[in-house]
Motif scaffolding. Structure first.
Motif, short mmCIF file in Angstrom:
data_model
loop_
_atom_site.label_atom_id
_atom_site.label_comp_id
_atom_site.label_asym_id
_atom_site.label_seq_id
_atom_site.Cartn_x
_atom_site.Cartn_y
_atom_site.Cartn_z
N TYR A 341 -11.67 33.48 -12.20
CA TYR A 341 -11.57 32.27 -11.38
C TYR A 341 -11.93 31.03 -12.19
CZ TYR A 341 -12.20 28.90 -7.64
OH TYR A 341 -12.10 27.77 -6.86
N ILE A 342 -13.11 31.01 -12.84
CA ILE A 342 -13.52 29.78 -13.51
C ILE A 342 -12.69 29.50 -14.76
CG2 ILE A 342 -15.86 29.95 -12.61
CD1 ILE A 342 -16.80 30.64 -15.48
N MET A 343 -12.13 30.55 -15.38
CA MET A 343 -11.33 30.33 -16.59
C MET A 343 -9.92 29.84 -16.28
SD MET A 343 -13.15 30.97 -19.31
CE MET A 343 -14.64 31.85 -19.77
N THR A 344 -9.50 29.94 -15.03
CA THR A 344 -8.15 29.50 -14.67
C THR A 344 -8.15 28.24 -13.80
OG1 THR A 344 -8.17 31.05 -12.80
CG2 THR A 344 -7.14 31.81 -14.84
N HIS A 345 -9.34 27.75 -13.47
CA HIS A 345 -9.43 26.56 -12.62
C HIS A 345 -10.04 25.38 -13.37
CE1 HIS A 345 -8.46 29.48 -9.56
NE2 HIS A 345 -8.36 28.52 -8.65
N LEU A 368 -9.50 35.89 -21.40
CA LEU A 368 -9.63 34.82 -20.41
C LEU A 368 -9.93 33.48 -21.08
CD1 LEU A 368 -11.56 36.61 -17.53
CD2 LEU A 368 -9.21 35.76 -17.46
N ILE A 369 -10.75 33.50 -22.13
CA ILE A 369 -11.02 32.26 -22.88
C ILE A 369 -9.72 31.71 -23.46
CG2 ILE A 369 -12.19 31.28 -24.89
CD1 ILE A 369 -14.46 33.33 -24.36
N TRP A 370 -8.88 32.60 -24.02
CA TRP A 370 -7.59 32.17 -24.57
C TRP A 370 -6.72 31.58 -23.47
CZ3 TRP A 370 -2.47 32.84 -23.72
CH2 TRP A 370 -1.60 32.40 -24.72
N ILE A 371 -6.68 32.24 -22.32
CA ILE A 371 -5.89 31.74 -21.19
C ILE A 371 -6.37 30.36 -20.78
CG2 ILE A 371 -5.51 32.08 -18.71
CD1 ILE A 371 -5.29 35.11 -19.34
N LYS A 393 -2.05 28.23 -8.21
CA LYS A 393 -1.13 27.77 -9.25
C LYS A 393 -1.73 26.56 -9.95
CE LYS A 393 2.48 25.55 -7.71
NZ LYS A 393 3.80 25.25 -7.11
N ARG A 394 -1.83 26.62 -11.27
CA ARG A 394 -2.12 25.43 -12.08
C ARG A 394 -0.80 24.83 -12.53
NH1 ARG A 394 -7.17 24.92 -14.41
NH2 ARG A 394 -6.48 22.79 -14.87
N ASN A 395 -0.62 23.56 -12.32
CA ASN A 395 0.70 22.94 -12.49
C ASN A 395 1.04 22.53 -13.91
OD1 ASN A 395 1.68 22.97 -9.70
ND2 ASN A 395 -0.11 21.68 -9.30
N GLY A 396 0.07 22.68 -14.82
CA GLY A 396 0.37 22.45 -16.23
C GLY A 396 0.10 21.03 -16.68
N HIS A 397 -0.42 20.93 -17.90
CA HIS A 397 -0.62 19.65 -18.56
C HIS A 397 -0.40 19.90 -20.05
CE1 HIS A 397 -2.13 15.65 -19.39
NE2 HIS A 397 -2.94 16.17 -20.30
N ASN A 398 0.73 19.44 -20.55
CA ASN A 398 1.17 19.76 -21.91
C ASN A 398 1.37 21.26 -22.10
OD1 ASN A 398 1.01 17.01 -22.68
ND2 ASN A 398 -1.18 17.24 -23.15
#
Length: 460
Positions: A341-345, A368-371, A393-398
């Motif tokens: 959760y914290i690595m993807t948010h 997870l750190i790489w992600i 969903k994370r919408n992406g930044h670069n």
């Protein structure tokens, strides 16, 4: 002791002021010293930017005593940097009342890093000053920043002295062998400055931050704790302990005076309170609201709680997220899910030393750190939740962003979700699923996740 110091300063000042030539020489020496300090700081320009990767809490409560901890951490900084860590957080580095047994949270001499024979030892629990400097240098050499744990609410180890303000003697006479930051009853609460104080801790003498002398020694004067730790020892940032014990302006002034990444330990599960404190102090805060919602979600078996209020949702740039630390470690059964959760948010995630080095699967944590460092960017949309499942969903930044699927049930799960990707092949970057589906032209796709696990999807 304070009176003698002031008399010596006056005598030295008068002696030097008799000679303009000597005064000019002093100014030149001060300029040279400033230039020297600037060069030291400039050498750190190649460090990773704090907050772009993941922080490592490089200790736990009651690490092995005997003065070997700094060497132990130094042996690991290269591997941590390779894994995507950008900063390491060290425990309080100065000599405390319990000497070789103390974890540093009962500070006595802020300028004894393991070189003076006082409080029962020369070295601290963690090692010597030489070993500390070697560790920090090694961390910098592999582009890691080093964060100092600063305890400025309470002190311990002082001798008993009369207190003219209360009529009751107390342990406020501090005479450190470093010869720096002597303290007496005038520097602690209660004293002749009747200013409200946020709270004492454990009955220890409580520093009065409204006193100019205390401010000078903590952050203002050239040889203050803040400036010495940054310019001479080599720290790059600060973790402020127990910030409930003093007002937010203290941290704000410290940060404005010396700079460096700063995060406060305001132990409160209310996201609004954390947002208020971080805004007042103008620094980051550990997201205890996130921690307690994850505790409810993974130990309480209700992933709907991940929809609740957190600092990372109110002010993600100020949120430092964590699953465990040296004070609290209550998420057990769903700990890897919590890290997912914290690595993807949003927020700046922290990894706890024992989780990484002893208790959990290091390969999965590195994944997870790489992600986090490569895929987790942009705003977040929660796509689905119930007691057992959570999809966001994370919408992406670069980058193309990601979709994270967390499953707290005992069976495989699958769901159709709407992505940001049209007619794109995607894969699970955790390796937990072998599927590599293609999204429909309408961006929908079916994803899956194993029991008591997680999957993280992005474009291939």
């Amino acid at each position: 002791m304070r009176i003698l110091q002031k008399l010596l300063i006056i005598i030295v000042f008068v002696a030097f002021s008799c000679s303009t030539e000597n005064a000019i020489e002093i100014t030149k020496n001060q300029e040279n010293q400033i230039v020297s300090i600037d060069k030291k700081v400039a050498k750190r320009s190649g460090l990773k930017t704090i907050g772009t990767g993941v922080m490592m809490q490089a200790f736990y409560w009651d690490v092995p005593a005997g003065g070997t901890w700094w060497e132990n951490v130094e042996d690991k900084v290269q591997d941590w940097s390779n894994a995507g860590i950008d900063a390491i957080w060290l425990p309080p580095v100065s000599k405390a009342q319990n000497g070789p047994f103390s974890m540093g949270y009962d500070p006595f001499d802020y300028f004894d890093f393991g070189e003076y024979d006082q409080m029962g030892s020369v070295e601290t629990r963690f090692g010597s000053k030489t070993e500390l400097l070697s560790l920090i240098n090694s961390a910098h050499n592999v582009n890691l920043s080093v964060i100092a744990d600063i305890v400025i609410n309470h002190n311990s180890g002082g001798e008993l002295e009369p207190n003219p303000y209360t009529g009751t003697p107390y342990y406020t006479d501090f005479n450190p062998l470093s010869g720096k930051f002597y303290r007496s009853n005038a520097d602690f609460h209660p004293n002749n400055v009747r200013q409200s104080d946020s709270g004492v801790f454990g009955g220890y003498p409580d520093l009065s931050h409204s006193q100019p002398y205390v401010q000078d020694w903590l952050w203002k004067k050239p040889e203050s704790v803040a400036k010495y730790y940054m310019n001479e020892i080599g720290f790059d940032g600060w973790r402020f302990d127990y910030v409930k014990g003093f007002e937010p302006w203290v941290v704000k002034e410290w940060k404005n005076e010396v700079g460096g990444f700063s995060v406060g330990e305001y132990w409160d599960g209310n996201a609004a309170t954390l947002d208020w404190w971080s805004s007042q102090a103008e620094v980051s805060a550990f997201d205890f609201a996130c921690y307690y919602r994850m505790l409810d979600a993974f130990e309480g078996n209700n992933l709907n709680r991940l929809n609740d209020d957190m600092l990372l949702k109110r002010n993600p740039r100020k949120a430092v997220t964590f699953v465990a630390n040296h004070d609290t470690d209550e998420i057990f059964n769903g700990k890897m899910l919590a890290y997912a959760y914290i690595m993807t948010h949003e927020g700046y995630p922290t990894v706890f030393y024992q989780d990484y080095e002893e208790w959990l699967n290091k390969e999965r944590l590195n994944n997870l750190i790489w992600i986090h460092n490569n895929l987790a960017g942009g705003s977040t949309n929660v796509l689905y939740t119930d007691t057992d499942e959570y999809i966001a969903k994370r919408n992406g930044h670069n980058n193309d962003g990601l979709i994270v699927y967390i499953n707290n049930s005992n069976s495989w799960k699958e769901r159709w979700v709407e992505t940001n990707w049209s007619s794109k092949r995607i894969k699970d970057y955790t390796g937990h699923s072998g599927w590599q589906p293609v999204t429909q032209s309408g961006k929908w796709v079916k994803i899956e996740v194993p029991p008591k696990s997680y999957s993280v999807w992005s474009t291939k």
